[in-house]
Design a protein around this motif. Sequence first.
Motif, PDB file in Angstrom:
ATOM      1  N   MET A 188       0.863  -1.183   0.000  1.00 35.17           N
ATOM      2  CA  MET A 188       0.000   0.000   0.000  1.00 35.17           C
ATOM      3  C   MET A 188       0.901   1.234   0.000  1.00 35.17           C
ATOM      4  SD  MET A 188      -3.222   0.218  -0.263  1.00 35.17           S
ATOM      5  CE  MET A 188      -3.625  -1.463   0.236  1.00 35.17           C
ATOM      6  N   SER A 189       0.874   1.982  -1.115  1.00 38.63           N
ATOM      7  CA  SER A 189       1.835   3.077  -1.283  1.00 38.63           C
ATOM      8  C   SER A 189       1.231   4.464  -1.123  1.00 38.63           C
ATOM      9  CB  SER A 189       2.511   2.968  -2.653  1.00 38.63           C
ATOM     10  OG  SER A 189       1.535   3.026  -3.691  1.00 38.63           O
ATOM     11  N   SER A 190      -0.095   4.588  -1.050  1.00 34.50           N
ATOM     12  CA  SER A 190      -0.701   5.919  -0.928  1.00 34.50           C
ATOM     13  C   SER A 190      -2.108   5.805  -0.357  1.00 34.50           C
ATOM     14  CB  SER A 190      -0.772   6.605  -2.296  1.00 34.50           C
ATOM     15  OG  SER A 190      -1.718   5.959  -3.135  1.00 34.50           O
ATOM     16  N   GLU A 191      -2.617   6.922   0.133  1.00 35.54           N
ATOM     17  CA  GLU A 191      -3.979   6.946   0.638  1.00 35.54           C
ATOM     18  C   GLU A 191      -4.982   6.641  -0.469  1.00 35.54           C
ATOM     19  OE1 GLU A 191      -7.054   9.851   3.154  1.00 35.54           O
ATOM     20  OE2 GLU A 191      -5.098  10.607   2.497  1.00 35.54           O
ATOM     21  N   ALA A 192      -4.714   7.141  -1.681  1.00 34.63           N
ATOM     22  CA  ALA A 192      -5.612   6.865  -2.805  1.00 34.63           C
ATOM     23  C   ALA A 192      -5.670   5.362  -3.097  1.00 34.63           C
ATOM     24  CB  ALA A 192      -5.158   7.630  -4.047  1.00 34.63           C
ATOM     25  N   SER A 193      -4.528   4.694  -3.009  1.00 34.38           N
ATOM     26  CA  SER A 193      -4.497   3.237  -3.211  1.00 34.38           C
ATOM     27  C   SER A 193      -5.330   2.525  -2.143  1.00 34.38           C
ATOM     28  CB  SER A 193      -3.055   2.723  -3.174  1.00 34.38           C
ATOM     29  OG  SER A 193      -2.295   3.273  -4.215  1.00 34.38           O
ATOM     30  N   TRP A 194      -5.181   2.956  -0.900  1.00 36.99           N
ATOM     31  CA  TRP A 194      -5.934   2.358   0.209  1.00 36.99           C
ATOM     32  C   TRP A 194      -7.435   2.511  -0.013  1.00 36.99           C
ATOM     33  CZ3 TRP A 194      -6.294  -0.945   3.944  1.00 36.99           C
ATOM     34  CH2 TRP A 194      -7.149  -0.749   5.023  1.00 36.99           C
ATOM     35  N   LEU A 195      -7.873   3.690  -0.408  1.00 36.12           N
ATOM     36  CA  LEU A 195      -9.304   3.923  -0.641  1.00 36.12           C
ATOM     37  C   LEU A 195      -9.819   3.064  -1.788  1.00 36.12           C
ATOM     38  CD1 LEU A 195      -9.442   7.806  -0.174  1.00 36.12           C
ATOM     39  CD2 LEU A 195     -10.173   6.032   1.448  1.00 36.12           C
ATOM     40  N   ASN A 196      -9.007   2.896  -2.819  1.00 38.09           N
ATOM     41  CA  ASN A 196      -9.423   2.027  -3.928  1.00 38.09           C
ATOM     42  C   ASN A 196      -9.471   0.566  -3.494  1.00 38.09           C
ATOM     43  OD1 ASN A 196      -9.747   4.133  -5.731  1.00 38.09           O
ATOM     44  ND2 ASN A 196      -7.736   3.913  -6.663  1.00 38.09           N
ATOM     45  N   TRP A 197      -8.545   0.179  -2.614  1.00 42.51           N
ATOM     46  CA  TRP A 197      -8.544  -1.191  -2.076  1.00 42.51           C
ATOM     47  C   TRP A 197      -9.841  -1.456  -1.293  1.00 42.51           C
ATOM     48  CZ3 TRP A 197      -6.403  -5.711  -2.696  1.00 42.51           C
ATOM     49  CH2 TRP A 197      -6.466  -6.663  -1.672  1.00 42.51           C
ATOM     50  N   LEU A 198     -10.211  -0.516  -0.448  1.00 41.53           N
ATOM     51  CA  LEU A 198     -11.455  -0.665   0.316  1.00 41.53           C
ATOM     52  C   LEU A 198     -12.652  -0.776  -0.619  1.00 41.53           C
ATOM     53  CD1 LEU A 198     -10.905   1.930   3.194  1.00 41.53           C
ATOM     54  CD2 LEU A 198     -10.508  -0.543   3.256  1.00 41.53           C
ATOM     55  N   GLN A 199     -12.629  -0.006  -1.691  1.00 44.23           N
ATOM     56  CA  GLN A 199     -13.718  -0.051  -2.663  1.00 44.23           C
ATOM     57  C   GLN A 199     -13.788  -1.410  -3.343  1.00 44.23           C
ATOM     58  OE1 GLN A 199     -15.863   2.363  -3.038  1.00 44.23           O
ATOM     59  NE2 GLN A 199     -17.040   1.559  -4.766  1.00 44.23           N
ATOM     60  N   LEU A 200     -12.637  -1.980  -3.679  1.00 47.80           N
ATOM     61  CA  LEU A 200     -12.608  -3.280  -4.343  1.00 47.80           C
ATOM     62  C   LEU A 200     -13.136  -4.395  -3.443  1.00 47.80           C
ATOM     63  CD1 LEU A 200      -9.186  -3.198  -6.257  1.00 47.80           C
ATOM     64  CD2 LEU A 200     -11.471  -3.101  -7.260  1.00 47.80           C
ATOM     65  N   LEU A 201     -12.975  -4.230  -2.125  1.00 46.43           N
ATOM     66  CA  LEU A 201     -13.399  -5.277  -1.187  1.00 46.43           C
ATOM     67  C   LEU A 201     -14.759  -4.984  -0.546  1.00 46.43           C
ATOM     68  CD1 LEU A 201     -10.132  -6.298   0.697  1.00 46.43           C
ATOM     69  CD2 LEU A 201     -11.322  -7.518  -1.116  1.00 46.43           C
ATOM     70  N   GLN A 202     -15.483  -4.026  -1.079  1.00 50.73           N
ATOM     71  CA  GLN A 202     -16.730  -3.632  -0.429  1.00 50.73           C
ATOM     72  C   GLN A 202     -17.765  -4.751  -0.411  1.00 50.73           C
ATOM     73  OE1 GLN A 202     -18.858  -0.525  -2.461  1.00 50.73           O
ATOM     74  NE2 GLN A 202     -18.267  -1.231  -4.492  1.00 50.73           N
ATOM     75  N   GLN A 203     -17.651  -5.731  -1.324  1.00 51.75           N
ATOM     76  CA  GLN A 203     -18.603  -6.839  -1.341  1.00 51.75           C
ATOM     77  C   GLN A 203     -18.329  -7.859  -0.242  1.00 51.75           C
ATOM     78  OE1 GLN A 203     -21.257  -6.673  -3.278  1.00 51.75           O
ATOM     79  NE2 GLN A 203     -20.452  -4.753  -4.116  1.00 51.75           N
ATOM     80  N   ASP A 204     -17.104  -7.839   0.316  1.00 54.24           N
ATOM     81  CA  ASP A 204     -16.752  -8.765   1.401  1.00 54.24           C
ATOM     82  C   ASP A 204     -15.719  -8.092   2.295  1.00 54.24           C
ATOM     83  OD1 ASP A 204     -16.231 -10.854   3.082  1.00 54.24           O
ATOM     84  OD2 ASP A 204     -15.942 -12.347   1.514  1.00 54.24           O
ATOM     85  N   ILE A 205     -16.174  -7.138   3.113  1.00 54.67           N
ATOM     86  CA  ILE A 205     -15.243  -6.327   3.893  1.00 54.67           C
ATOM     87  C   ILE A 205     -14.521  -7.131   4.970  1.00 54.67           C
ATOM     88  CG2 ILE A 205     -16.465  -4.152   3.468  1.00 54.67           C
ATOM     89  CD1 ILE A 205     -17.704  -4.424   6.252  1.00 54.67           C
ATOM     90  N   SER A 206     -15.031  -8.328   5.277  1.00 54.15           N
ATOM     91  CA  SER A 206     -14.328  -9.159   6.261  1.00 54.15           C
ATOM     92  C   SER A 206     -12.935  -9.541   5.768  1.00 54.15           C
ATOM     93  CB  SER A 206     -15.135 -10.424   6.560  1.00 54.15           C
ATOM     94  OG  SER A 206     -15.221 -11.255   5.406  1.00 54.15           O
ATOM     95  N   LEU A 207     -12.731  -9.519   4.448  1.00 50.02           N
ATOM     96  CA  LEU A 207     -11.428  -9.880   3.889  1.00 50.02           C
ATOM     97  C   LEU A 207     -10.353  -8.849   4.219  1.00 50.02           C
ATOM     98  CD1 LEU A 207     -12.447 -11.213   0.343  1.00 50.02           C
ATOM     99  CD2 LEU A 207     -11.820 -12.541   2.371  1.00 50.02           C
ATOM    100  N   ILE A 208     -10.765  -7.633   4.534  1.00 51.17           N
ATOM    101  CA  ILE A 208      -9.789  -6.595   4.874  1.00 51.17           C
ATOM    102  C   ILE A 208      -8.950  -7.032   6.076  1.00 51.17           C
ATOM    103  CG2 ILE A 208      -9.523  -4.221   5.719  1.00 51.17           C
ATOM    104  CD1 ILE A 208     -12.117  -3.579   4.103  1.00 51.17           C
ATOM    105  N   SER A 209      -9.570  -7.702   7.029  1.00 47.90           N
ATOM    106  CA  SER A 209      -8.877  -8.101   8.256  1.00 47.90           C
ATOM    107  C   SER A 209      -7.913  -9.261   8.034  1.00 47.90           C
ATOM    108  CB  SER A 209      -9.897  -8.484   9.339  1.00 47.90           C
ATOM    109  OG  SER A 209     -10.543  -7.333   9.833  1.00 47.90           O
ATOM    110  N   LYS A 210      -7.989  -9.924   6.902  1.00 46.01           N
ATOM    111  CA  LYS A 210      -7.033 -10.993   6.602  1.00 46.01           C
ATOM    112  C   LYS A 210      -5.707 -10.444   6.086  1.00 46.01           C
ATOM    113  CE  LYS A 210     -10.058 -14.905   5.473  1.00 46.01           C
ATOM    114  NZ  LYS A 210     -10.254 -15.983   4.475  1.00 46.01           N
ATOM    115  N   GLY A 211      -5.665  -9.162   5.760  1.00 42.03           N
ATOM    116  CA  GLY A 211      -4.492  -8.592   5.126  1.00 42.03           C
ATOM    117  C   GLY A 211      -3.360  -8.285   6.085  1.00 42.03           C
ATOM    118  N   ILE A 212      -2.136  -8.400   5.571  1.00 43.57           N
ATOM    119  CA  ILE A 212      -0.941  -7.856   6.206  1.00 43.57           C
ATOM    120  C   ILE A 212      -0.443  -6.799   5.233  1.00 43.57           C
ATOM    121  CG2 ILE A 212       1.395  -8.328   7.046  1.00 43.57           C
ATOM    122  CD1 ILE A 212       0.499 -11.257   7.460  1.00 43.57           C
TER     123      ILE A 212
END
Length: 259
Positions: A188-212
């Motif tokens: 994750m290199s920028s805030e814009a990247s992070w926001l796009n990542w959250l958008q991509l996972l919006q259908q299954d937000i539980s997957l966010i917690s699996k990330g390192i």
Amino acid sequence: MLFINTRPQDRAVRLTQQLQAAQIQVVELPLLELIAQPYSAELNSLYQQLNRAQVIVVVSPTAVQIGMQYLEKTGIEVATLTHIQWIAVGKTTEQALLKYGIQSHVPEVESSEGMLQLPILDGLNSNAVVAFWRGEGGRLFIMDHLRQQGAEVLNFVLYQRQCPVQSQQVMAALLPQLQQDDHYVVLMSSEASWLNWLQLLQQDISLISKGIYLVLGPRLAAILGEYRQHHAAAFEFIQLDSLSSDVIVREMERVLGNS
């Protein structure tokens, strides 16, 4: 463990190759693509003021490419800007400027905070003029900081940033693996990247917690920390001071050694 390489497509190759050489599974999933803003009367006016600047901050190789293309369009010679100090946000941007014969200062940490630690910015006069060659939405923190110190900012918005459509398709195919795996690692290199990542996972937000998450710089680390706290998420993040492929591979090997 899967590594998700989110660097723009033209900058992802070396990291992917080094990770694969270390026997690490990699998926390329660019979270940003950069699209040039049309040359406008506003940009032309900014270019006409460029020789007033003490410092030009260039935030990416794309900013170099588009910035120089539009500089040529104005009829201004690079040689007439030799009195100006240049800052490149990262080694790749430094190399892009060198192709035009421009030596630049590079922060140790490739972030807004890293730039503010450079003596050239830290020692600016209160009435200094600083130009930014940047993308829409990028580097607002440092520009606001410099304005508060009394500097005048020339804001060259040279390109837009958006999540590539192709990455949305890649994510749809990747979801089953992320749902099955216990963990994955994502750069994750920028805030814009992070926001796009959250958008991509919006259908299954539980997957966010699996990330390192390997995150660049303290400000982005703070943003992820606030998200984790406010959403009771369980993910880990590791702060990086550089987007060097060698640094990222070492961190990934450390993660694998601890898993």
